[in-house]
Scaffold this motif. Structure first.
Motif, mmCIF file in Angstrom:
data_model
loop_
_atom_site.group_PDB
_atom_site.id
_atom_site.type_symbol
_atom_site.label_atom_id
_atom_site.label_comp_id
_atom_site.label_asym_id
_atom_site.label_seq_id
_atom_site.Cartn_x
_atom_site.Cartn_y
_atom_site.Cartn_z
ATOM 1 N N TYR A 68 39.648 34.039 -42.289
ATOM 2 C CA TYR A 68 39.864 32.594 -42.233
ATOM 3 C C TYR A 68 38.978 31.978 -41.150
ATOM 4 O O TYR A 68 38.963 32.452 -40.011
ATOM 5 C CB TYR A 68 41.349 32.335 -41.962
ATOM 6 N N SER A 69 38.255 30.910 -41.504
ATOM 7 C CA SER A 69 37.310 30.298 -40.560
ATOM 8 C C SER A 69 38.005 29.815 -39.287
ATOM 9 O O SER A 69 37.438 29.887 -38.193
ATOM 10 C CB SER A 69 36.552 29.147 -41.220
ATOM 11 N N GLY A 70 39.258 29.346 -39.424
ATOM 12 C CA GLY A 70 39.990 28.883 -38.252
ATOM 13 C C GLY A 70 40.228 29.982 -37.235
ATOM 14 O O GLY A 70 40.267 29.729 -36.023
ATOM 15 N N ASP A 71 40.367 31.228 -37.720
ATOM 16 C CA ASP A 71 40.571 32.354 -36.806
ATOM 17 C C ASP A 71 39.285 32.694 -36.055
ATOM 18 O O ASP A 71 39.340 33.226 -34.937
ATOM 19 C CB ASP A 71 41.072 33.575 -37.583
ATOM 20 N N ILE A 72 38.145 32.404 -36.674
ATOM 21 C CA ILE A 72 36.866 32.596 -35.977
ATOM 22 C C ILE A 72 36.666 31.492 -34.948
ATOM 23 O O ILE A 72 36.270 31.733 -33.800
ATOM 24 C CB ILE A 72 35.689 32.612 -36.982
ATOM 25 N N SER A 75 38.889 32.012 -31.968
ATOM 26 C CA SER A 75 38.766 33.347 -31.364
ATOM 27 C C SER A 75 40.079 34.109 -31.386
ATOM 28 O O SER A 75 40.500 34.723 -30.387
ATOM 29 C CB SER A 75 38.228 33.263 -29.925
ATOM 30 N N LYS A 76 40.756 34.075 -32.542
ATOM 31 C CA LYS A 76 42.011 34.809 -32.689
ATOM 32 C C LYS A 76 41.800 36.289 -32.405
ATOM 33 O O LYS A 76 40.759 36.865 -32.768
ATOM 34 C CB LYS A 76 42.569 34.614 -34.101
ATOM 35 N N THR A 77 42.807 36.922 -31.817
ATOM 36 C CA THR A 77 42.665 38.307 -31.351
ATOM 37 C C THR A 77 43.571 39.255 -32.125
ATOM 38 O O THR A 77 44.717 38.923 -32.434
ATOM 39 C CB THR A 77 43.018 38.390 -29.849
ATOM 40 N N ARG A 78 43.033 40.432 -32.433
ATOM 41 C CA ARG A 78 43.864 41.530 -32.911
ATOM 42 C C ARG A 78 44.466 42.179 -31.671
ATOM 43 O O ARG A 78 43.760 42.843 -30.893
ATOM 44 C CB ARG A 78 43.036 42.532 -33.722
ATOM 45 N N ILE A 83 40.631 42.669 -29.460
ATOM 46 C CA ILE A 83 39.315 42.155 -29.831
ATOM 47 C C ILE A 83 39.504 40.988 -30.798
ATOM 48 O O ILE A 83 40.486 40.924 -31.534
ATOM 49 C CB ILE A 83 38.404 43.230 -30.476
ATOM 50 N N THR A 84 38.550 40.063 -30.778
ATOM 51 C CA THR A 84 38.635 38.887 -31.632
ATOM 52 C C THR A 84 38.349 39.264 -33.089
ATOM 53 O O THR A 84 37.757 40.308 -33.372
ATOM 54 C CB THR A 84 37.644 37.816 -31.170
ATOM 55 N N TYR A 85 38.770 38.388 -34.007
ATOM 56 C CA TYR A 85 38.650 38.693 -35.435
ATOM 57 C C TYR A 85 37.202 38.851 -35.888
ATOM 58 O O TYR A 85 36.920 39.631 -36.799
ATOM 59 C CB TYR A 85 39.344 37.606 -36.266
ATOM 60 N N ASP A 86 36.276 38.117 -35.277
ATOM 61 C CA ASP A 86 34.872 38.283 -35.668
ATOM 62 C C ASP A 86 34.388 39.694 -35.325
ATOM 63 O O ASP A 86 33.700 40.340 -36.137
ATOM 64 C CB ASP A 86 33.975 37.221 -35.027
ATOM 65 N N LEU A 87 34.787 40.192 -34.151
ATOM 66 C CA LEU A 87 34.416 41.558 -33.768
ATOM 67 C C LEU A 87 35.149 42.585 -34.622
ATOM 68 O O LEU A 87 34.609 43.649 -34.932
ATOM 69 C CB LEU A 87 34.707 41.799 -32.285
ATOM 70 N N THR A 169 40.287 42.952 -48.582
ATOM 71 C CA THR A 169 41.008 43.198 -47.338
ATOM 72 C C THR A 169 40.608 42.155 -46.314
ATOM 73 O O THR A 169 39.797 41.263 -46.587
ATOM 74 C CB THR A 169 40.739 44.625 -46.825
ATOM 75 N N GLY A 170 41.185 42.237 -45.119
ATOM 76 C CA GLY A 170 40.863 41.307 -44.046
ATOM 77 C C GLY A 170 41.344 41.837 -42.714
ATOM 78 O O GLY A 170 42.059 42.844 -42.659
ATOM 79 N N PRO A 171 40.988 41.156 -41.622
ATOM 80 C CA PRO A 171 41.386 41.640 -40.298
ATOM 81 C C PRO A 171 42.851 41.421 -39.975
ATOM 82 O O PRO A 171 43.375 41.995 -39.033
ATOM 83 C CB PRO A 171 40.497 40.829 -39.350
ATOM 84 N N GLY A 172 43.535 40.554 -40.762
ATOM 85 C CA GLY A 172 44.947 40.285 -40.502
ATOM 86 C C GLY A 172 45.526 39.364 -41.556
ATOM 87 O O GLY A 172 44.841 38.992 -42.526
ATOM 88 N N GLY A 173 46.777 38.983 -41.377
ATOM 89 C CA GLY A 173 47.442 38.102 -42.323
ATOM 90 C C GLY A 173 46.815 36.713 -42.342
ATOM 91 O O GLY A 173 46.211 36.274 -41.354
#
Length: 223
Positions: A68-72, A75-78, A83-87, A169-173
């Motif tokens: 999701y672009s908003g998570d980029i 800088s949303k983090t796992r 680490i951030t979702y882009d990483l 798939t994706g980095p998160g929900g």
């Protein structure tokens, strides 16, 4: 082993053999790699069970990663890796490739331009990763006539796929996996390609009607 058997059993049910479809879009619930939440709450669960299953199907499968672009932008983090979702997307690409899995593309969902998304796209393109920008689905979730039209699912560019199994798939929900799958099904249908969708869940899902029936039978047996 149970996951492997389940997925291999599911492919004939949801795929070409049973439905006549030429392509199966398979959304994975939870994290595809290092699912530490599942490992915490399911005793004995292997946090890498899902990717081990996919390795047995690597000649048939390709992977779409949604974020999701908003998570980029934010800088949303796992949190378990800090680490951030882009990483995290970059890390997933490395993990998938090291396991011999083919990366089709990265889809940035509900796209809105920002300095972070622009920089992220540039980094992906430098790694020869195809990038798609998908906007929010017009009319979602109530206006079905708009949703299932060229203004809804048809408004986003179709992701070109070549293999019979497309793993999403994706980095998160909230990464937009389901919307991406449904958009693909819409485009595939327009092209005359028979495609189907299934979701592979990490956690057991109980059939409530079946459970109610089991309780009823149990009551009768006791009486």
């Amino acid at each position: 082993e149970i996951y492997t058997l389940s997925l291999h059993d599911a492919l004939p049910i949801f795929g070409a053999e049973a439905t006549g479809s030429e392509r199966l879009y398979l959304e994975f619930g939870g994290k595809l790699v290092e699912d530490r939440h599942a490992a915490r709450v399911l005793p004995g669960y292997d946090e890498n069970a899902k990717i081990k299953v996919l390795k047995t199907l690597k000649d048939q499968a390709e992977i779409i990663i949604c974020v999701y672009s908003g998570d980029i932008t934010t800088s949303k983090t796992r949190h378990d890796f800090h680490i951030t979702y882009d990483l995290e997307v970059m890390r997933l690409i490395d993990v998938f490739r090291s396991n011999g899995l083919s990366i089709n593309s990265v889809v940035i969902t509900r796209y809105q331009e920002s300095p972070n998304t622009i920089a992220f796209i540039r980094k992906l393109q430098q790694r020869d990763i195809k990038v798609y920008k998908h906007t929010a689905t017009k009319g979602y979730p109530r206006d079905v006539d708009i949703i299932v039209s060229d203004e809804g699912y048809g408004a986003n560019e179709m992701i070109e796929t070549t293999r019979p199994l497309v793993v999403v798939t994706g980095p998160g929900g909230g990464s937009g996996k389901l919307a991406t799958c449904l958009s693909q099904l819409y485009h595939e249908n327009l092209r005359g390609t028979k495609a189907s969708y299934a979701k592979f869940e990490t956690f057991p899902i109980w059939n409530q009607l079946q459970r109610s029936e089991e309780r009823r039978v149990g009551k009768e047996c006791r009486s």
